[in-house]
Write an enzyme that holds these catalytic residues in place. Sequence first.
Site, PDB file in Angstrom:
ATOM      1  N   THR A  95      59.373  32.830  33.534  1.00  0.00           N
ATOM      2  CA  THR A  95      59.408  32.350  32.152  1.00  0.00           C
ATOM      3  C   THR A  95      57.970  32.169  31.658  1.00  0.00           C
ATOM      4  OG1 THR A  95      59.507  30.023  32.847  1.00  0.00           O
ATOM      5  CG2 THR A  95      61.620  31.161  32.502  1.00  0.00           C
ATOM      6  N   LYS A 124      51.903  30.482  35.504  1.00  0.00           N
ATOM      7  CA  LYS A 124      50.739  29.672  35.873  1.00  0.00           C
ATOM      8  C   LYS A 124      50.943  28.175  35.653  1.00  0.00           C
ATOM      9  CE  LYS A 124      47.578  33.308  34.322  1.00  0.00           C
ATOM     10  NZ  LYS A 124      48.644  34.132  33.698  1.00  0.00           N
ATOM     11  N   GLY A 153      47.269  38.857  38.733  1.00  0.00           N
ATOM     12  CA  GLY A 153      48.304  39.883  38.928  1.00  0.00           C
ATOM     13  C   GLY A 153      48.061  40.710  40.169  1.00  0.00           C
ATOM     14  N   GLU A 209      45.949  39.243  22.386  1.00  0.00           N
ATOM     15  CA  GLU A 209      47.082  38.695  21.651  1.00  0.00           C
ATOM     16  C   GLU A 209      46.701  38.506  20.179  1.00  0.00           C
ATOM     17  OE1 GLU A 209      50.015  37.519  23.177  1.00  0.00           O
ATOM     18  OE2 GLU A 209      49.373  38.021  25.214  1.00  0.00           O
ATOM     19  N   ASP A 220      42.325  30.883  30.033  1.00  0.00           N
ATOM     20  CA  ASP A 220      43.008  31.687  31.057  1.00  0.00           C
ATOM     21  C   ASP A 220      42.175  31.749  32.341  1.00  0.00           C
ATOM     22  OD1 ASP A 220      45.107  33.736  31.836  1.00  0.00           O
ATOM     23  OD2 ASP A 220      43.297  34.949  32.007  1.00  0.00           O
ATOM     24  N   LYS A 224      43.175  30.074  36.018  1.00  0.00           N
ATOM     25  CA  LYS A 224      43.208  30.870  37.260  1.00  0.00           C
ATOM     26  C   LYS A 224      42.251  30.289  38.307  1.00  0.00           C
ATOM     27  CE  LYS A 224      44.688  35.171  35.040  1.00  0.00           C
ATOM     28  NZ  LYS A 224      44.196  36.283  34.219  1.00  0.00           N
ATOM     29  N   GLY A 321      48.607  45.192  33.355  1.00  0.00           N
ATOM     30  CA  GLY A 321      49.851  45.591  32.712  1.00  0.00           C
ATOM     31  C   GLY A 321      51.060  45.031  33.441  1.00  0.00           C
TER      32      GLY A 321
END
Lengths: 343, 343
Positions: A95, A124, A153, A209, A220, A224, A321
């Site tokens: 989600t 995350k 990823g 975005e 972000d 991470k 991706g």
Amino acid sequence: MNIALIGCGGVGKALIQLLQEKEKQLMTQGLNIALKYVLSSKGGVYNPNGIDKADFFEFVSLERNVSIYPKGGNPNLSIEDIISNKDIDMLIELTPTNKDTGEPGLSHITQALESGIHVVTGNKGPVVLAYKKLKNIAKDNGVQLGIGCTTGGALPSINAGFMDLAGSEILSIEGILNGTTNFIIQLMEEKGINYNEALKTAQDLGIAERDPSYDIEGWDTAIKMLILVNVLMGEEKTLKDVKISGITGITQKDIFNAKTRGRKLKLIGKAVRDGEKLDMSVVLEEIDSSHPLYGVDGKNKGVRYVTDTLGDLTIIGGASGTKAAAASILRDIINIHKGYKFV
Amino acid sequence: MNIALIGCGGVGKALIQLLQEKEKQLMTQGLNIALKYVLSSKGGVYNPNGIDKADFFEFVSLERNVSIYPKGGNPNLSIEDIISNKDIDMLIELTPTNKDTGEPGLSHITQALESGIHVVTGNKGPVVLAYKKLKNIAKDNGVQLGIGCTTGGALPSINAGFMDLAGSEILSIEGILNGTTNFIIQLMEEKGINYNEALKTAQDLGIAERDPSYDIEGWDTAIKMLILVNVLMGEEKTLKDVKISGITGITQKDIFNAKTRGRKLKLIGKAVRDGEKLDMSVVLEEIDSSHPLYGVDGKNKGVRYVTDTLGDLTIIGGASGTKAAAASILRDIINIHKGYKFV
């Protein structure tokens, strides 16, 4: 292995397709994956014999409402049904990330682990907010929690910390972990355009975005880095422990000046152990060609660990991706199937 | 975990020291390692309660003949004793590599696996000659075979293939896997000296062997590439399948020409899948700064995998020397302890 998937966005769909494409290869490794549930925000699908992956993938490629899928669609299907049916070994939680509450992922993951179900997630929020708690729940219930997708990823940054550096102590971490900002900077370098133009190009290409603040302001990368630090260095840091600046102030002059010095500008996340302290930052930095992350261009990502006994380790790459993110979810599924204990 | 160590050269000694240094940290991970046996070519030591690592390390730092160690030294101790006593879980095999016969390591490893004992080895000979056979013996006996040290020591090239790329197919491998040749080339670049001078300097520094042919003729790189290909790509290649050339022909002019083109010369091992075929070579190559291994200088090592679903992955680093090699042995011990199934 019987699994349920919660979250059927880009990565979820790519995972369903990947599981179908890799089905035969996985079987040769003794891994037979039955996808019993797919749950989205609009209900879900349940097939106790395993959803037909190819057929369902075709369906969700055209239709967003999974609950009207003719073979097992159900608008009222809930996580509680999945848990109480006791017929899955693993939950894949995909989600959307909420960095403030971690929900709804945090509840999904907690419930599954408490019920003795392995979890693999790319979300995350729950990991950055509650890794230690979730890890302990997993441990107490004899199940695993795979989070490799959350920090780049396909880039195996979590795996590297766990498996490739097993037995060593990580002294510092440096990472270029956000493909969007790295891509914008490279556009400015290569095309000689200004920040706003580069951002717009990245948005038009679907790389940035519409609201790019999460990436360009450094959140972000910071999240991470927090995950890497909390998971691999045993810390319990939060966003307020990170000095964060993004790339929004970057000018053509900055790029040009770096270039004339033979350097490149990169948004670098850093965590450096200094005695008892651990300094964390996300800062735009000029690096030269002797820096191990110098070659990390465009949407590429990279991370460098400095350790006590295994030296320096730099890992670069991992495709970006949804397909690559899905492949990183599959990687965790396989490593858990192969018996590895992350917790 | 009860272990036996066969081979008490540089890496063996470093491992004993490392196990002692890391003892407390390993215990927090639930890993309590008792070193019951050390076997060398001159007999060995057996202590059913575990050899005192600190005391024994001090002893072997001064004395090569381990069989005169006062607490358990025995000139007649043999691998057969170790196996028949049935009191170890894992054998660490660190005898010298023989690339033609694999012995004595091949027999040691075979005997241990057949007796249901895990094996971790840094010995390339048995792995390059008989990995598939050994893997099947391990499988049949429900034990593991850790070989991470054989392809670059601290560089987690094997781990990366198994764990970091789990679920993807490796399409090609490129590696700078020999620190000695890479160091000689860099000396020539930086000091402007010729090949023979650079080799001599490397020998004086203890980086190149007195008989350097194994490294400089490309055999070491070829053997590491063979291991990667056979283990990670499911091949059964042998040395005759690799087109091998070393660095002996390299001149200052070659270095200079590369430099003027903004490039560097590197001894690169390559394995590229081409339909059913797999082309393998070890060749001196000019690479430019866009190549992911461009920054691999000096004694550093690096490997790059191209995969179907996880993109490209480049791994650079891993310290060199006996301590780092020992740390890579410990890494395999821990990953096997953590339940990971390599075979």
